[in-house]
Scaffold this motif. Structure first.
Motif, PDB file in Angstrom:
ATOM      1  N   ARG A   1       0.822  -1.204   0.000  1.00 21.82           N
ATOM      2  CA  ARG A   1       0.000   0.000   0.000  1.00 21.82           C
ATOM      3  C   ARG A   1       0.868   1.272   0.000  1.00 21.82           C
ATOM      4  O   ARG A   1       0.588   2.223  -0.731  1.00 21.82           O
ATOM      5  N   LYS A   2       1.908   1.303   0.823  1.00 22.59           N
ATOM      6  CA  LYS A   2       2.740   2.501   0.916  1.00 22.59           C
ATOM      7  C   LYS A   2       3.386   2.833  -0.429  1.00 22.59           C
ATOM      8  O   LYS A   2       3.469   4.002  -0.818  1.00 22.59           O
ATOM      9  N   SER A   3       3.842   1.813  -1.137  1.00 24.33           N
ATOM     10  CA  SER A   3       4.462   2.051  -2.443  1.00 24.33           C
ATOM     11  C   SER A   3       3.443   2.585  -3.437  1.00 24.33           C
ATOM     12  O   SER A   3       3.730   3.519  -4.199  1.00 24.33           O
ATOM     13  N   THR A   4       2.250   2.001  -3.435  1.00 31.65           N
ATOM     14  CA  THR A   4       1.204   2.461  -4.347  1.00 31.65           C
ATOM     15  C   THR A   4       0.840   3.910  -4.068  1.00 31.65           C
ATOM     16  O   THR A   4       0.710   4.725  -4.995  1.00 31.65           O
ATOM     17  N   GLU A   5       0.688   4.256  -2.792  1.00 41.35           N
ATOM     18  CA  GLU A   5       0.339   5.638  -2.442  1.00 41.35           C
ATOM     19  C   GLU A   5       1.458   6.609  -2.813  1.00 41.35           C
ATOM     20  O   GLU A   5       1.200   7.722  -3.269  1.00 41.35           O
ATOM     21  N   LYS A   6       2.713   6.186  -2.650  1.00 42.80           N
ATOM     22  CA  LYS A   6       3.837   7.052  -2.988  1.00 42.80           C
ATOM     23  C   LYS A   6       3.890   7.319  -4.494  1.00 42.80           C
ATOM     24  O   LYS A   6       4.026   8.471  -4.930  1.00 42.80           O
ATOM     25  N   TYR A   7       3.764   6.255  -5.289  1.00 38.63           N
ATOM     26  CA  TYR A   7       3.812   6.424  -6.742  1.00 38.63           C
ATOM     27  C   TYR A   7       2.588   7.190  -7.249  1.00 38.63           C
ATOM     28  O   TYR A   7       2.685   7.962  -8.209  1.00 38.63           O
TER      29      TYR A   7
ATOM     30  N   ARG B   1      -1.416   4.237 -15.664  1.00 43.03           N
ATOM     31  CA  ARG B   1      -0.896   4.063 -14.307  1.00 43.03           C
ATOM     32  C   ARG B   1      -1.912   4.464 -13.257  1.00 43.03           C
ATOM     33  O   ARG B   1      -2.033   3.820 -12.211  1.00 43.03           O
ATOM     34  N   LYS B   2      -2.645   5.553 -13.503  1.00 38.87           N
ATOM     35  CA  LYS B   2      -3.676   5.966 -12.550  1.00 38.87           C
ATOM     36  C   LYS B   2      -4.752   4.884 -12.419  1.00 38.87           C
ATOM     37  O   LYS B   2      -5.201   4.572 -11.306  1.00 38.87           O
TER      38      LYS B   2
ATOM     39  N   LYS C   1       3.220  10.876  -6.720  1.00 36.77           N
ATOM     40  CA  LYS C   1       4.133  11.402  -7.732  1.00 36.77           C
ATOM     41  C   LYS C   1       3.422  11.585  -9.067  1.00 36.77           C
ATOM     42  O   LYS C   1       3.695  12.542  -9.808  1.00 36.77           O
ATOM     43  N   LEU C   2       2.523  10.663  -9.386  1.00 37.18           N
ATOM     44  CA  LEU C   2       1.756  10.788 -10.624  1.00 37.18           C
ATOM     45  C   LEU C   2       0.887  12.046 -10.600  1.00 37.18           C
ATOM     46  O   LEU C   2       0.784  12.762 -11.605  1.00 37.18           O
ATOM     47  N   ASP C   3       0.255  12.316  -9.447  1.00 39.97           N
ATOM     48  CA  ASP C   3      -0.576  13.524  -9.333  1.00 39.97           C
ATOM     49  C   ASP C   3       0.260  14.786  -9.537  1.00 39.97           C
ATOM     50  O   ASP C   3      -0.190  15.752 -10.169  1.00 39.97           O
ATOM     51  N   GLU C   4       1.475  14.794  -8.981  1.00 39.13           N
ATOM     52  CA  GLU C   4       2.351  15.954  -9.152  1.00 39.13           C
ATOM     53  C   GLU C   4       2.732  16.145 -10.616  1.00 39.13           C
ATOM     54  O   GLU C   4       2.775  17.276 -11.120  1.00 39.13           O
ATOM     55  N   LYS C   5       2.997  15.032 -11.291  1.00 39.87           N
ATOM     56  CA  LYS C   5       3.328  15.123 -12.713  1.00 39.87           C
ATOM     57  C   LYS C   5       2.129  15.620 -13.519  1.00 39.87           C
ATOM     58  O   LYS C   5       2.289  16.404 -14.468  1.00 39.87           O
TER      59      LYS C   5
END
Length: 521
Positions: free
Chosen positions: A153-159, A238-239, A162-166
């Motif tokens: 879960r932590k990895s999914t939330e982190k990525y 990815r989203k 980052k996708l939202d920022e991009k």
């Protein structure tokens, strides 16, 4: 000279039933399944096509296979042509391994609990169980999944972050190149809109459509083309993947790609001795007299949160409520004590620090709440140095099952110069304790209940009732890993394992009775 031997001569008897002993296990399986209400199996086959194999025959065959440590559908199909006990149970019918697996994994998933509890009711009629004492325990069984294809879960939330920022950067670049077009700017304020609400795959798709409209007006704009390509080929897929993963997580922190229902847990079987997490399920099981009287599968690793869902399964199938629940300290939570009290079940369940409180080391730790005195009138706690801890505020804490407990926080206003400050306050300026008054009352009741002769007898019985059953299944029956995938299918398989265990135990009881000397009048 040798005895007469030939493989081509007809030999009597032709009926293989004559070769099967009276109290053989396969006869117990046959008689037990025949007593199950046939209406239970009617929904298994909706009709149409060629006539299916009789459900009772399929169930007898699979149960007998599980009693003999045969869990593979291919091996079961093989026994139908080689083993006289399988031949007798199937009446020489030979369904292939696909049919066997389909019946086990698909047909039985809707009736596994009814089938298992029907067997338990037969045990009750025979006087082998009373369904009064419920010895509960849990274990973890490894899933039929790849050990290294995990999602956290932590990895999914982190990525995802980052996708939202991009995405925000791309929207900003689109806004900059289209700012000169006043009409386009009036239609959509990208930056302001996306900062207000969470970014989803639907919003990205909506953005792609708007970029396409702008490209119709500016077909040669490289920035818009690049943004559209990034949104379509990279961000949107990815989203969507992250959204699917978050939906799969539920309340869990991990799952396996090859069996999404499995959660990564620490197993007792750890050959590498490195604490490796493996995909698995938490199996909860209740016993009486080493007969299994209830079971359930869970996706959470800890036992405390599994007790209430386990009993909800029993209630769902209208099982008789036990008079006493006996479990280890893994179930000793405030939520579980409240549940047992509400359901009028007498709980012989230790809490986490029950055994430690009896030791001399624990009693010498002055900072422990159990070594302090509570003044009910003043609502204050008094420490070993006669310093008072006064109430400051309350806070609420909610469990995974939705239970809300109230914690009261007390602070000592005069810790300065106390000789116990280093060990009591653990280097802090003031001593702070967080107390659930409800749980303190529960612990007092548990101590009194387990101190009685009845409490000592019941709790000592737990070690020789439920724990040997897990040893029998995992060690003697060599069942360490599920052969199916998915929560519903593995629930069926564990139900078959439990039913097979009860049938083996029943057969042993019958054989013991047959060997007992008969008293003649």
């Amino acid at each position: 000279m040798y005895t007469h031997y030939t493989t081509r001569q007809l030999v009597l008897p032709m009926d293989i039933e004559i070769l099967i002993p009276d109290h053989h296990l396969c006869r117990i399986v046959d008689a037990t399944v025949e007593k199950i209400d046939p209406r239970l199996f009617i929904p298994l086959h909706p009709g149409g096509g060629r006539p299916p194999y009789p459900p009772k025959m399929m169930l007898k065959m699979i149960l007998y296979a599980y009693t003999n440590r045969i869990y593979s559908s291919r091996q079961i199909a093989k026994q139908l042509g080689e083993n006289i006990y399988f031949m007798w149970l199937s009446e020489n019918q030979k369904p292939d391994f696909r049919t066997i697996n389909r019946f086990r994994s698909e047909r039985m998933k809707d009736v596994i609990y009814e089938t298992f509890f029907s067997l338990v009711d037969l045990l009750r009629q025979e006087g082998l169980v009373k369904l009064e004492d419920y010895f509960l325990d849990g274990t973890k069984i490894e899933a039929n999944a790849n050990k290294y294809t995990f999602v956290w879960r932590k990895s999914t939330e982190k990525y995802d972050q980052k996708l939202d920022e991009k995405f925000q950067q791309i929207v900003t670049s689109i806004e900059e190149v289209t700012r000169e077009d006043e009409q386009a700017e009036k239609e959509t304020d990208f930056q302001g809109k996306w900062e207000e609400t969470p970014i989803t795959s639907e919003k990205i798709e909506e953005t792609i459509k708007k970029v396409e409209k702008r490209l119709e007006q500016h077909p040669k704009n490289r920035t818009l083309k690049k943004a559209k390509r990034q949104l379509e080929k990279d961000l949107l897929p990815r989203k969507q993947k992250y959204e699917e993963q978050k939906a799969t997580f539920g309340e869990r922190n991990s799952f396996s790609k090859t069996d999404p229902d499995a959660t990564f847990m620490r197993m007792k079987d750890d050959p590498m001795k490195n604490g490796q997490l493996k995909p698995g399920y938490n199996v909860q099981m209740g016993t009486e007299g080493q007969f299994i009287t209830g079971f359930s599968l869970h996706q959470r690793a800890g036992d405390p949160g599994c007790l209430i869902p386990h009993f909800e399964v029993l209630e769902q199938y209208n099982r008789p409520k036990p008079k006493a629940l006996i479990g280890d300290s893994g179930y000793g939570s405030e939520e579980n004590y409240v549940y047992c009290e509400k359901k009028e079940i007498e709980a012989y369940v230790k809490y986490s620090t029950f055994d430690k409180e009896q030791t001399k080391t624990w009693k010498n730790q002055v900072g422990r709440l159990e070594n302090m005195t509570y003044d009910e009138e003043q609502d204050e706690w008094m420490c070993a140095n006669n310093k008072r801890l006064t109430f400051r505020y309350e806070k609420k804490q909610k469990s995974d099952n939705g239970y809300e407990s109230i914690k009261r926080v007390y602070l000592c206003a005069d810790c300065h110069g106390c000789p116990f400050q280093a060990s009591c306050a653990k280097g802090k300026e003031t001593k702070r304790i967080t107390v659930s008054m409800e749980n303190q009352k529960q612990r007092k009741d548990v101590r009194e209940r387990l101190a009685t002769e009845e409490g000592e007898r019941k709790y000592s019985q737990r070690k020789i009732d439920v724990e040997p059953v897990f040893g029998q299944i995992k060690h003697n029956r060599q069942f360490h890993r599920f052969s199916l995938r998915g929560l519903s299918k593995n629930t069926v398989e564990w139900g078959l394992i439990c039913a097979a265990h009860n049938l083996i135990k029943w057969t042993l009881k019958l054989n013991q009775r047959s060997k007992e000397p008969q008293i003649r009048g």
